[in-house]
Write an enzyme that holds these catalytic residues in place. Sequence first.
Site, mmCIF file in Angstrom:
data_model
loop_
_atom_site.group_PDB
_atom_site.id
_atom_site.type_symbol
_atom_site.label_atom_id
_atom_site.label_comp_id
_atom_site.label_asym_id
_atom_site.label_seq_id
_atom_site.Cartn_x
_atom_site.Cartn_y
_atom_site.Cartn_z
ATOM 1 N N GLY A 362 44.987 50.360 91.819
ATOM 2 C CA GLY A 362 43.970 51.064 91.045
ATOM 3 C C GLY A 362 43.392 50.170 89.979
ATOM 4 O O GLY A 362 43.736 48.988 89.864
ATOM 5 N N CYS A 363 42.511 50.714 89.161
ATOM 6 C CA CYS A 363 41.861 49.886 88.147
ATOM 7 C C CYS A 363 42.803 49.495 87.018
ATOM 8 O O CYS A 363 42.553 48.539 86.292
ATOM 9 C CB CYS A 363 40.626 50.598 87.595
ATOM 10 N N THR A 364 43.913 50.228 86.847
ATOM 11 C CA THR A 364 44.874 49.859 85.804
ATOM 12 C C THR A 364 46.065 49.106 86.371
ATOM 13 O O THR A 364 46.999 48.802 85.656
ATOM 14 C CB THR A 364 45.378 51.120 85.061
ATOM 15 N N CYS A 395 39.273 53.044 84.847
ATOM 16 C CA CYS A 395 39.076 51.706 84.251
ATOM 17 C C CYS A 395 38.260 51.812 82.985
ATOM 18 O O CYS A 395 37.407 52.659 82.876
ATOM 19 C CB CYS A 395 38.332 50.816 85.242
#
Length: 395
Positions: A362-364, A395
């Site tokens: 994922g974005c994190t 994000c």
Amino acid sequence: MADNNIKSMIGKVFNDIADAMQTGQFGERVRVGITVAGSELGIDNIVKGAEMAQARDNSIEVVLIGPKVDSKLTQYNVEGEDAQHKKMEELLDSGEIGACVTMHYNFPIGVSTVGRVITPGRGREMFLATTTGTSSPHRVEAMVKNGIYGIIAAKAMGIENPTVGILNVDGARQVERAFKDLSSKGYPVNFTESGRADGGSVMRGNDLLTGTPDIMITDTLTGNLLMKVFSSFATGGSYEAQGFGYGPGIGEDYDRTILILSRASGTPVVSNAISYAASLVRGNVTKIAKEEFEKANKAGLKDILKGLTKDTKKAEAKEEETVEAPPAETVTGTINGIDIMELEDAVQALWKAGIYAESGMGCTGPIVMVNEAKLNEATKALAKAGYDVGEADPC
């Protein structure tokens, strides 16, 4: 002979008084050595940096180690890089110099260097723990040690309770768990919060640029790369123009204060590294290192580190174990907070619990994906299996 010794002592006293009157700092000057040969930018680059450090701070006495050069600074003349390092070690061990700055020096396993940079976002100073050397052959154990080395350097530089962040690289969550365990047992760690909306002590790329923590923990290879980027991003890479160099080698029971420069470190960085070295001597970095290791070991550091290497052996044993996946489902629910090195193990743990799961990014960072209807059940199953989990965040 006795008369000569007395005259020498009297001369030293008067010189110290004169220096103190000029600098406003009473007491002995800090003697910092620097080896002059080995730079890709030439000997002149090193000598100019040494002279710059001397000119701006007369409480430091800079001494040159290496081939004879045209300079008014004190010199110990030897030929060859190996001879430079041998002479440097002799001067350190005899106490003739308090610290030394050098290039291309091999530390023993267990010792690595804490760099110091100026971050471009807000002009903050930040310690990178670490930038050269090998704290441990085991990645996560090394990063835990790196964090302690960073705390030692920051405290020696006068920061009483430095803030700590862990860069979001492989092993970050395991390092976070180890430090939380250590903290709960009596070695307090002052974790900071990411500047991004999701917060947490695992730092994002943005936190590097703004200098969110006083100390950024990372693996040494990443730290080395970051040092090069921070110091030479404005020069095209061939000349390191900013920062304080790769810093002092720190390790348990290591008592030499040796700081590292790159062969591409320019004159301003050479000068700053000498100042960094002098400040560490004044801050008694070797005494602080001893105190910090005593506190950390009392809080169970060695057992925590052993546990990390045991986890690796368990993970290797798990590779031989085959777990069948439950029937596939649509997976739109996401769970973050799992370290990438444990991601596949976390998926397998859910399969064992009868919950279909997949891994993703994922974005994190790394995520475990499950059916949305089973999100709470999956989160509880992972927590029960010993994984730190968090909620998904954009994000």
